[in-house]
Design a protein around this motif. Structure first.
Motif, short mmCIF file in Angstrom:
data_model
loop_
_atom_site.label_atom_id
_atom_site.label_comp_id
_atom_site.label_asym_id
_atom_site.label_seq_id
_atom_site.Cartn_x
_atom_site.Cartn_y
_atom_site.Cartn_z
N THR A 281 0.87 -1.13 -0.02
CA THR A 281 0.19 -0.04 -0.05
C THR A 281 0.73 1.17 -0.02
O THR A 281 0.46 2.21 -0.43
N GLU A 282 2.02 1.29 0.48
CA GLU A 282 2.92 2.30 0.50
C GLU A 282 3.23 2.95 -0.92
O GLU A 282 3.93 3.99 -1.01
N TRP A 283 3.29 1.91 -1.77
CA TRP A 283 3.57 2.35 -3.18
C TRP A 283 2.46 3.63 -3.90
O TRP A 283 3.11 4.40 -4.44
N LYS A 284 1.50 3.39 -3.40
CA LYS A 284 0.37 4.49 -3.65
C LYS A 284 0.95 5.83 -2.98
O LYS A 284 0.70 6.82 -3.68
N LEU A 285 1.37 5.54 -1.99
CA LEU A 285 1.53 6.92 -1.21
C LEU A 285 3.14 7.44 -1.67
O LEU A 285 3.06 8.68 -1.83
N PHE A 286 3.80 6.57 -2.13
CA PHE A 286 5.07 7.03 -2.90
C PHE A 286 4.76 7.79 -4.20
O PHE A 286 5.38 8.96 -4.62
N TRP B 152 3.82 11.14 -3.27
CA TRP B 152 4.82 12.11 -3.11
C TRP B 152 5.75 12.19 -4.18
O TRP B 152 6.18 13.65 -4.42
N VAL B 153 5.89 11.60 -5.15
CA VAL B 153 6.72 11.87 -6.39
C VAL B 153 6.05 12.95 -7.24
O VAL B 153 6.65 13.82 -7.60
N GLN B 154 4.84 12.53 -7.33
CA GLN B 154 4.09 13.70 -8.38
C GLN B 154 4.12 14.94 -7.57
O GLN B 154 3.83 15.94 -8.29
N SER B 155 4.33 15.24 -6.20
CA SER B 155 4.24 16.55 -5.44
C SER B 155 5.39 17.20 -5.32
O SER B 155 5.60 18.35 -5.23
N ARG B 156 6.79 16.39 -6.05
CA ARG B 156 8.00 17.03 -6.18
C ARG B 156 8.44 17.66 -7.66
O ARG B 156 7.98 17.03 -8.51
N GLU B 157 9.21 18.44 -7.68
CA GLU B 157 9.86 18.91 -8.88
C GLU B 157 11.10 18.34 -9.14
O GLU B 157 11.66 18.53 -10.46
N GLU B 158 11.84 17.85 -8.32
CA GLU B 158 13.27 17.48 -8.54
C GLU B 158 13.09 16.41 -9.25
O GLU B 158 12.29 15.15 -9.27
N GLN B 159 14.36 16.15 -10.28
CA GLN B 159 14.46 15.00 -10.97
C GLN B 159 14.98 13.79 -9.95
O GLN B 159 15.73 14.04 -8.76
N ILE B 160 14.33 12.53 -10.05
CA ILE B 160 14.64 11.54 -8.88
C ILE B 160 15.41 10.33 -9.51
O ILE B 160 15.17 9.83 -10.69
N LEU B 161 16.57 9.88 -8.97
CA LEU B 161 17.38 8.98 -9.30
C LEU B 161 17.38 7.70 -8.35
O LEU B 161 17.19 8.06 -7.25
N LEU B 162 17.49 6.42 -8.93
CA LEU B 162 17.48 5.43 -7.80
C LEU B 162 18.68 4.44 -8.24
O LEU B 162 18.84 3.88 -9.21
N ILE B 163 19.67 4.30 -7.32
CA ILE B 163 20.83 3.54 -7.31
C ILE B 163 20.16 2.23 -6.82
O ILE B 163 19.95 2.14 -5.35
N ALA B 164 19.90 1.25 -7.47
CA ALA B 164 19.33 0.09 -6.90
C ALA B 164 19.94 -0.69 -5.99
O ALA B 164 21.33 -1.05 -5.91
N LYS C 290 8.74 8.44 -13.97
CA LYS C 290 9.82 9.33 -14.63
C LYS C 290 11.14 9.22 -13.58
O LYS C 290 11.88 9.98 -13.52
N ILE C 291 11.34 8.31 -12.81
CA ILE C 291 12.42 7.89 -12.11
C ILE C 291 13.48 7.19 -12.85
O ILE C 291 13.02 5.91 -13.34
N SER C 292 14.81 7.50 -12.91
CA SER C 292 15.79 6.79 -13.59
C SER C 292 16.49 5.75 -12.48
O SER C 292 16.75 6.23 -11.38
N THR C 293 16.72 4.76 -12.86
CA THR C 293 17.39 3.55 -12.04
C THR C 293 18.88 3.25 -12.67
O THR C 293 18.97 3.25 -13.85
N TYR C 294 19.83 3.02 -11.78
CA TYR C 294 21.11 2.72 -12.10
C TYR C 294 21.62 1.68 -11.10
O TYR C 294 21.13 1.54 -10.11
N SER C 295 22.70 0.98 -11.61
CA SER C 295 23.26 -0.07 -10.62
C SER C 295 24.32 0.74 -10.07
O SER C 295 24.69 0.44 -8.89
N GLU C 296 24.93 1.87 -10.48
CA GLU C 296 25.81 3.01 -9.98
C GLU C 296 25.72 4.24 -10.61
O GLU C 296 25.28 3.99 -11.93
N PHE C 297 26.48 5.14 -10.15
CA PHE C 297 26.43 6.47 -10.99
C PHE C 297 27.77 7.13 -10.52
O PHE C 297 28.24 7.30 -9.44
#
Length: 211
Positions: free
Chosen positions: A85-90, A93-105, A120-127
């Motif tokens: 259920t927390e995915w819906k909250l996430f 939250w993402v839709q309320s933000r203006e920042e670009q969001i990245l995830l290092i898995a 529109k969240i970019s995912t990476y193994s490293e950056f």
């Protein structure tokens, strides 16, 4: 109160939430939020208050609003397990933000990258960027300074009468800085600093260098 440090000519501000602002890139670094963990515990009968679910999102908003960065980079274990259920909250939250969001898995990030793509969240193994290496697991790589999570570092601070205060911390060695776990109910792994290491303990309102 925050702490400002310099690494490879770049400026970083350590925040009591466990986040770090990388000034030159206008990027907020956050590790080990473990969203969904509280709902997972509640589903399996643990008596965790429901209001604890919103605490993570409130904390994310506070530190993001404080820094007004251009991007937010999560250094792994953004979600604790599979969708709940927390995915819906996430999503909200993402839709309320203006920042670009990245995830290092991280090792807990088992949710399909397609779900992040839809937000529109970019995912990476490293950056990598100009001598800096952002990962989830701690990495020692020649020519790079590593920012990472995974460990959930903590520090035991001794007091009078054998009192011991256990705190989360930023743990910095010569070529690495391990961020504290951002999320609630994550626990700590207590590290012993060696000569030359720096430890910045985290309280509710302060980041304090203790060695």
């Amino acid at each position: 109160m925050t702490q400002e440090i310099s690494i490879l000519g770049n400026t970083f501000t350590l925040h009591p939430s466990g986040g770090i602002l990388w000034h030159e890139k206008k990027m907020l670094l956050i590790a080990d939020v473990h969203l969904g963990k509280i709902s997972h515990f509640r589903k399996h009968g643990s008596a965790v208050p429901l209001k604890a679910v919103s605490a993570n999102f409130d904390q994310l908003s506070r530190v993001a609003d404080y820094y007004q960065a251009q991007s937010i980079c999560f250094l792994g274990d953004l979600f604790h397990s599979s969708l709940n259920t927390e995915w819906k909250l996430f999503e909200k939250w993402v839709q309320s933000r203006e920042e670009q969001i990245l995830l290092i898995a991280g090792n807990h990030d088992i949710i399909s990258p397609l779900k992040y793509d839809s937000l529109k969240i970019s995912t990476y193994s490293e950056f990598q960027s100009k001598g800096f290496l952002l990962t989830h697991h701690p990495e020692e790589r020649e020519g790079f300074f590593n920012f990472c999570g995974h460990i959930h570092p903590g520090f035991r601070l001794g007091g009078i009468g054998r009192q011991v205060l256990k705190l989360s911390c930023f743990f910095k060695t010569e070529n690495q800085l391990i961020l504290p776990a951002f999320g609630t109910f994550t626990g700590n792994y207590y590290l012993e600093p060696k000569s030359g290491d720096q430890v910045f303990a985290v309280t509710k309102n302060e980041v304090i260098q203790v060695c």
